[in-house]
Enzyme design. Structure first.
Site, short mmCIF file in Angstrom:
data_model
loop_
_atom_site.label_atom_id
_atom_site.label_comp_id
_atom_site.label_asym_id
_atom_site.label_seq_id
_atom_site.Cartn_x
_atom_site.Cartn_y
_atom_site.Cartn_z
N GLY A 129 58.73 82.80 66.24
CA GLY A 129 57.32 83.10 66.01
C GLY A 129 56.59 82.02 65.23
CG ASP A 130 57.80 80.86 61.38
OD1 ASP A 130 56.77 81.30 60.87
OD2 ASP A 130 58.94 81.23 61.04
#
Lengths: 395, 416
Positions: free
Chosen positions: B181-182
Site C-alpha cells: 500500500g505504501d
C-alpha cells in the site's frame, strides 16, 4: 462542466491490455481528452472477465468498463497505410501518445517515436512493455505473473515452505500503468516548461523491482536474500494477519506500542524482554499469545477497540463489506456510473480528492462511439469520406 | 534543454516512513528539489540498535551515526536535501513558512490531525503562499469516521482487498512480500501533485489534495469491485491460477528454492510448450486441447509441467521456453536480479557513494525518459546535512541567525 487539472490535453491511446488503459484512465478521470484508438474488432480488454452476468460482449467487461472511464473510442486500423496516415493527422493535434505494443512494432508501422516526433516535435510518447525497449529480454514474452517473477516480488510473496505466489489481481500491469501515468506527467511538466517532447520507456519488470522495500539495501548491507514470510512483515513484528472469531484482522504493534498491545489483548506475558528484543525471531510465540484474545472477539469490535487504544490494527475486508463501509460512505467513495448496456453500477471513485479540480465520473465508450466525431469534427472528413473509409475497413 | 525533467520544482517534504518518502523520491530522481524537513526529536531515521539479522545497517552495525546508515531511509531518500526544524516551536514555524513561500508544493503524511495541531494546515499555509499545492496522504483520508485512525501501508492492504485476494486457494489471506500500500499510495500522490502543478501553471491557482492510502490502493483491485457490483460475486484467493490461462503457475526447478513462472495463453503457445518439453504427444492429448479444457484439467497439467521443470535450473527453463515463444520467467531473488544480464544491460541499478555507508548499487529509476533521463543525482542526505544550504542560501538567513536557531534548539545537527 468545470475545468479539471488535465483539461485541454489530448491523449491518443493505442495501448491494448490493462497497463496502458490504467495509465490513460488516470489522465482521463482528471480531465484529459483521451481517444482510445481501437482495432475494428475492439481493444482486447473488452473481452476480459469479469463480464456482466458472465456473458462476454464488447460492452460487458467489468475490467474494461473500470479501466476506460471518461475516454472516447475511435476504431481505426493503423496497420494499413490509410489508417496510419489518419493517425498521424491526429498526432499533429495531440500532446501525448500511449502505446503498449511489443518493442519494434510501432517502428515497423512507421509510427515509432522518431516518426511521430518528425510530425509533432514536442510529442510525448509513452511506451509500456514487459521488459522495456532495450536489453537482451526485450523481445521475450511477458504477462502479469511473468513480470512479478522477474521483478522480484513473487520470490518474497507466499509461505516459506510453499511455492512463490503472485499478488491478487493484475498488480504488475496496474503498477506499470500507474508508473506510466506519473512518468507521462513528468514529461509533460518538462514540455510545458521547456518545450521539449520525449520518448518514455516503461518496463513492467522495473516497476516491480522499484517497489521492493529496501530489499536491495538489505542485501547490500548484509548479503541477506529476502524470502517468503506469509503474512508477516519481514522486519517489524507483530505485523501480520491473524484469524479472529468471524474472519481475519491485521495485527500491528511497533516497538513503542508494545506495552499498549500487551494491555489491549490482556496478555502480560507479551512483556517478556526476550520477545521484545527480537520480536521477528519469536513471531510464533507472539502469535500464540495474541490469538486466544482475538478468537473471542469479532473483527469489527477488534478494529474499533484497537483504534481507541491507538493501535494500527485493520480488518481483512472482503469486497461485499466495502459498499456499506462507514468511511467510504462518509466520503462518497463509490461512484454510480450509468452505461447503456449495464445500467447504473457502482465503481471505485476518486483515488484522491482535489479541492479545486475534482475527479469526475464518466462511463467507458462504446466501441467506435466517437469515430464520426473524431474524424468528422476534429479532422474535417466529410460524411461520404467516412462511409468510404468504413467500406475499406479502415474505420 | 533542462538536464532533468522536473528542474525548477521545489517541494517542502514533511513525509515519513515509506509512502510519502516514496512519492517524493520519484520526483527527486526526476529533478525536483525536494527538501526533507526532519525533527531532531522524532526524526524519520533509525536510532539503532535493531535486532540482528534484519539487514537494517551495514554488517548489522548501527555505528556511531545509526541515523545516517538505515537501509530504508537511504533507499527512499536519495536525491533529496535534508534539514532539521522544530515545528512545535514558534520560530521553527516561521522558518517553515519562509520555505513554503518559496516552494511549489508541500507534501505530508502525518495522521490527519497533526498539521492542524502544528497550526500548519492548508488554510494557514495558503495565506502565506496563495498558489500553493499541498498533498496530505493519511491512511483513511482527511474526513469521515476513520479520519483519525492510525495505520501503516500494511493495514491499508487489509482494508483495500489486497490481503483478501492474495493467498493460496486453500489458505488464509496473505500479504505481498512488501508493504504494498505504501509505494502504491506514493505513486498516486506523485501523480496528484504533478496534476495540480500543471493546473497551477495554467491558471495560477493552487489546491489541496486529500489522498487516502486505502482509496488509492483499492483502485488496483477495481476489477474485483466490478465483479461484485455487476454480478454480486465475491472473488476469492486463487493462488497462481489465472481465470482463463492454463498452465499458469509457479513450478519447482532443480536446486534449493528455485522456481519458474509459466503463463500459457493460447493453443499456439501450448503446442510450442509441448515441443520445448520434447513431449509432442501431449499436444494431441484431448484433456489439454483448447484453453478451457486445459483450465479444467489444471491439476493434471501442473503435475506434468512440474515433472519437466524439476529436472532443470529456472534460468534454463526460462530460456528454453522463451526461445520457443512461451512466456516464462525465472522467479528471481534480489541477488539474482542484481546480477541479471537484462537489468545490467538497461543500467537499472546505480552505484552511489554515501559517506556514512560506502558505495552500493541502489534500485534506480523505473522510467527512462529519452531526453531528460532521471537518476540518483545525489546520495541520501546525512542528518541535517543541508541546514546551512537551505536556511542560508535558499532562505537567506545569515550565519548569526542560523547560530541563534541552533542555540534555541529550532534546528540541530544531531537527533536528540
Amino acid at each position: 462542466m468545470h475545468d479539471q487539472a488535465l483539461t485541454g490535453m489530448l491523449v491518443l491511446d493505442l495501448s491494448q491490455g490493462i497497463s496502458g488503459a490504467f495509465c490513460t484512465k488516470l489522465l482521463a478521470d482528471f480531465g484529459a481528452e483521451v481517444i482510445k484508438v481501437e482495432p475494428l474488432s475492439g481493444e482486447p480488454t473488452r473481452r476480459l472477465g469479469p463480464c456482466l452476468e458472465d456473458h462476454p460482449g464488447p460492452e460487458r467487461s467489468g475490467t474494461f468498463l473500470f479501466l476506460n472511464t471518461n475516454k472516447k473510442s475511435l476504431t481505426l486500423d493503423i496497420a494499413c497505410q490509410t489508417g496510419a496516415s489518419i493517425f498521424k493527422k491526429l498526432v499533429k493535434q495531440a500532446d501525448i501518445v500511449v502505446e503498449s505494443s511489443s518493442p519494434g512494432v510501432m517502428t515497423s508501422l512507421g509510427l515509432g517515436y522518431e516518426d511521430l516526433e518528425a510530425i509533432k516535435p514536442d510529442i510525448i510518447v509513452t511506451s509500456i512493455s514487459y521488459f522495456g525497449q532495450t536489453g537482451p529480454y526485450r523481445d521475450y514474452k511477458g504477462s502479469d505473473m511473468i513480470a512479478l517473477a522477474l521483478g522480484g516480488l513473487m520470490h518474497v510473496t507466499g509461505l516459506p515452505e510453499r511455492e512463490p505466489l503472485k499478488t491478487g489481481g493484475s498488480q504488475a500491469e496496474m503498477q506499470a500503468g500507474l508508473n506510466a501515468a506519473v512518468a507521462t506527467l513528468t514529461a509533460l511538466y518538462c514540455r510545458d516548461v521547456s518545450g521539449i517532447g520525449q520518448h518514455v520507456d516503461i518496463a513492467v519488470v522495473e516497476c516491480i523491482t522499484s517497489i521492493m522495500e529496501a530489499t536491495t539495501m538489505m542485501h547490500n548491507y548484509t548479503g541477506q536474500i529476502r524470502t517468503r514470510n506469509g503474512a508477516r512483515h519481514h522486519v517489524a513484528y507483530p505485523s501480520t494477519i491473524l484469524p479472529c472469531k468471524d474472519g481475519y484482522v491485521h495485527v500491528h504493534g511497533a516497538v513503542h506500542e508494545w506495552e499498549r498491545l500487551a494491555a489491549f489483548v490482556d496478555e502480560p506475558r507479551l512483556l517478556d524482554e526476550e520477545l521484545q528484543k527480537a520480536p521477528r525471531v519469536h513471531a510464533d510465540e507472539i502469535d500464540a499469545l495474541i490469538l486466544p484474545w482475538l478468537m473471542q472477539h469479532n473483527k469489527q469490535e477488534i478494529f474499533a477497540m484497537a483504534q481507541l487504544w491507538r493501535l494500527p490494527f485493520a480488518i481483512v475486508c472482503r469486497v461485499d463489506e466495502l459498499l456499506d463501509d462507514p468511511q467510504f460512505s462518509s466520503r462518497d467513495f463509490f461512484a454510480e456510473i450509468h452505461h447503456p448496456v449495464t445500467g447504473p453500477i457502482f465503481y471505485p471513485g476518486a483515488p484522491f480528492k482535489m479541492s479545486e479540480t475534482p475527479w469526475q465520473a464518466g462511463r467507458a465508450p462504446l466501441l467506435g462511439e466517437h469515430t464520426t466525431e473524431t474524424l468528422g469534427g476534429r479532422l474535417g472528413y466529410a460524411e461520404d469520406d467516412l462511409v468510404r473509409l468504413g467500406e475499406l475497413g479502415v474505420v | 534543454m533542462p538536464r532533468l525533467a522536473l528542474e525548477g520544482l521545489r517541494i517542502a517534504d514533511l513525509t515519513q516512513v515509506f509512502a510519502g518518502p516514496y512519492a517524493t523520491k520519484l520526483l527527486a530522481d526526476m529533478g525536483a528539489e525536494v527538501i526533507k524537513i526532519e525533527s531532531c526529536v522524532r526524526c524519520d531515521r533509525p536510532h539503532g540498535p535493531v535486532a540482528p539479522g534484519t539487514g537494517m545497517f551495514p554488517d548489522d552495525k548501527p555505528g556511531d551515526e545509526p541515523y545516517n546508515r538505515g537501509a530504508y531511509y537511504n533507499e527512499l531518500n536519495r536525491s533529496k536535501y535534508a534539514i532539521t526544524l522544530d515545528l512545535t516551536h514558534a520560530t521553527g514555524k516561521e522558518v517553515f513558512n519562509k520555505l513554503v513561500k518559496v516552494s511549489d508544493a508541500v507534501v505530508e503524511n502525518y495522521s490527519a490531525r497533526v498539521m492542524k495541531n502544528f497550526g500548519l494546515d492548508y488554510g494557514t499555509l495558503r495565506a502565506i503562499k496563495p498558489d500553493l499545492v499541498m498533498v496530505s496522504m493519511p491512511g483513511y483520508g482527511m474526513s469521515g469516521p476513520y479520519r483519525d485512525y492510525v495505520t501503516y501501508g500494511t493495514g491499508t492492504e487489509a482494508m483495500a482487498l489486497c490481503s483478501d485476494l492474495t493467498g493460496y486457494a486453500d489458505g488464509a489471506p496473505l500479504k505481498p512480500g512488501i508493504a504494498y500500500g505504501d509505494p502504491t499510495g506514493g505513486m498516486f500522490a506523485a501523480f496528484a501533485l504533478l496534476a495540480a502543478i500543471r493546473y497551477r501553471n495554467k491558471t495560477g491557482r493552487g489546491q489541496y489534495v486529500d489522498l487516502s492510502l486505502r482509496e488509492s490502493l483499492i483502485q488496483m483491485f477495481g476489477d474485483a469491485v466490478m465483479d461484485y457490483t455487476m454480478n454480486g460475486r465475491v472473488q476469492r484467493r486463487e493462488g497462481n491460477r489465472h481465470p482463463s490461462m492454463a498452465p499458469h503457475g509457479c513450478y519447482r526447478c532443480k536446486g534449493e528454492d528455485n522456481w519458474v513462472a509459466i503463463a500459457v495463453s493460447d493453443d499456439q503457445e501450448w503446442q510450442a510448450f509441448c515441443r520445448a518439453m520434447d513431449k509432442p504427444g501431449l499436444a494431441q492429448d484431448n484433456r489439454f486441447t483448447g484453453a478451457s479444457s486445459r483450465w479444467r484439467h489444471g491439476d493434471d497439467l501442473d503435475q506434468l509441467v512440474d515433472e519437466w521443470t524439476r529436472r532443470h535450473d529456472n534460468d534454463e527453463v526460462m530460456h528454453i521456453l522463451q526461445e520457443a515463444g512461451v512466456p516464462a520467467a525465472a522467479v528471481l531473488n534480489i541477488r539474482q536480479i542484481l546480477a541479471n544480464p537484462h537489468f545490467v544491460s538497461r543500467g537499472y541499478f546505480e552505484n552511489v557513494f554515501h559517506s556514512a555507508t560506502g558505495t552500493y548499487p541502489y534500485p534506480g529509476v523505473a522510467w527512462k525518459l529519452s531526453k531528460t533521463a532521471g537518476s540518483i543525482h545525489r546520495p541520501p542526505p546525512l542528518f541535517a546535512e543541508h541546514n546551512d544550504f537551505v536556511l542560508g542560501e535558499i532562505l537567506g538567513l545569515s550565519r548569526e541567525e542560523r547560530d541563534a536557531l541552533r542555540r534555541e534548539g529550532v534546528i540541530g545537527d544531531e537527533p536528540l
